[in-house]
Design a protein around this motif. Structure first.
Motif, short mmCIF file in Angstrom:
data_model
loop_
_atom_site.label_atom_id
_atom_site.label_comp_id
_atom_site.label_asym_id
_atom_site.label_seq_id
_atom_site.Cartn_x
_atom_site.Cartn_y
_atom_site.Cartn_z
N LYS A 49 -35.45 83.73 49.53
CA LYS A 49 -34.33 82.82 49.28
C LYS A 49 -33.01 83.50 49.66
CE LYS A 49 -32.06 79.99 45.85
NZ LYS A 49 -31.99 79.54 44.47
N GLY A 50 -32.17 82.74 50.38
CA GLY A 50 -30.88 83.24 50.81
C GLY A 50 -30.87 83.84 52.20
N THR A 67 -30.28 78.38 63.95
CA THR A 67 -30.19 79.23 62.76
C THR A 67 -30.56 78.42 61.53
OG1 THR A 67 -28.44 80.54 63.79
CG2 THR A 67 -28.67 80.74 61.40
N VAL A 68 -31.45 78.99 60.72
CA VAL A 68 -31.87 78.35 59.48
C VAL A 68 -31.62 79.29 58.31
CG1 VAL A 68 -33.63 76.89 60.58
CG2 VAL A 68 -34.28 79.10 59.65
N LYS A 69 -31.48 78.67 57.13
CA LYS A 69 -31.32 79.43 55.89
C LYS A 69 -32.39 78.98 54.90
CE LYS A 69 -28.07 80.67 52.27
NZ LYS A 69 -26.67 80.71 51.87
N VAL A 70 -33.03 79.93 54.25
CA VAL A 70 -33.99 79.61 53.19
C VAL A 70 -33.16 79.30 51.94
CG1 VAL A 70 -35.93 80.43 51.80
CG2 VAL A 70 -35.74 81.12 54.22
N THR A 71 -33.19 78.04 51.53
CA THR A 71 -32.33 77.59 50.44
C THR A 71 -33.05 77.48 49.10
OG1 THR A 71 -32.78 75.26 50.95
CG2 THR A 71 -30.84 76.28 51.99
N HIS A 72 -34.37 77.48 49.13
CA HIS A 72 -35.14 77.31 47.89
C HIS A 72 -36.48 78.01 48.05
CE1 HIS A 72 -35.99 75.18 44.13
NE2 HIS A 72 -37.23 75.07 44.57
#
Length: 151
Positions: A49-50, A67-72
């Motif tokens: 996460k993050g 670009t991706v972000k792990v949000t959960h």
């Protein structure tokens, strides 16, 4: 906004499937058809996460970055990554893992919005939704092959 849902049964443990799905090097192996590689952010190991990762790949003959972000993240049953920069207007990819019959059902839910307004909607209907569905199914089959060869 198209929503693609795919379920893949994998004869492997929940933990193995979860960790393979968030492993950067495995992601590269499962997307070899598009020559995908991590070029920014977290470029190896397990995403948490993050974390953000920038992928470079070739789609429709065009080299592009996303670009991706792990949000959960709820280990080992779910994680969500959200596009923060790339060709789509937006996307959210939810990865779920359910223990069943001595194995794991891996569920991909991919929600996206194409760019370019009405032109993007037409592209979805003509080819993009099918392309993205096939991409997700292909990756799931490769994850299945890798996981089942580990167990």
């Amino acid at each position: 906004m198209p929503i693609i849902k795919h379920e893949q049964f994998i004869q492997a443990s929940l933990d193995v499937c979860f960790d393979l799905a968030r492993n950067v090097e495995i992601h590269t192996l499962t997307t070899s058809k598009t020559k995908e590689k991590a070029v920014g952010g977290v470029t190896q190991g397990l995403l948490k996460k993050g974390d953000t990762v920038t992928w470079e790949a070739t789609h429709f003959g065009i080299r592009q970055k996303l670009t991706v972000k792990v949000t959960h993240m709820e280990k080992p049953t779910m994680f969500v990554d959200v596009m923060v920069k790339g060709a789509f207007n937006s996307f959210t990819h939810t990865h779920r893992f359910v223990e069943e019959n001595g194995g794991t059902i891996m569920i991909d839910i991919f929600k996206y919005k194409s760019p370019l307004g009405i032109v993007g909607i037409i592209a979805d209907k003509l080819f993009l939704e099918k392309y993205m569905t096939n991409f997700i199914i292909s990756r799931a089959k490769e994850l299945k092959r890798i996981a089942e060869n580990l167990e």
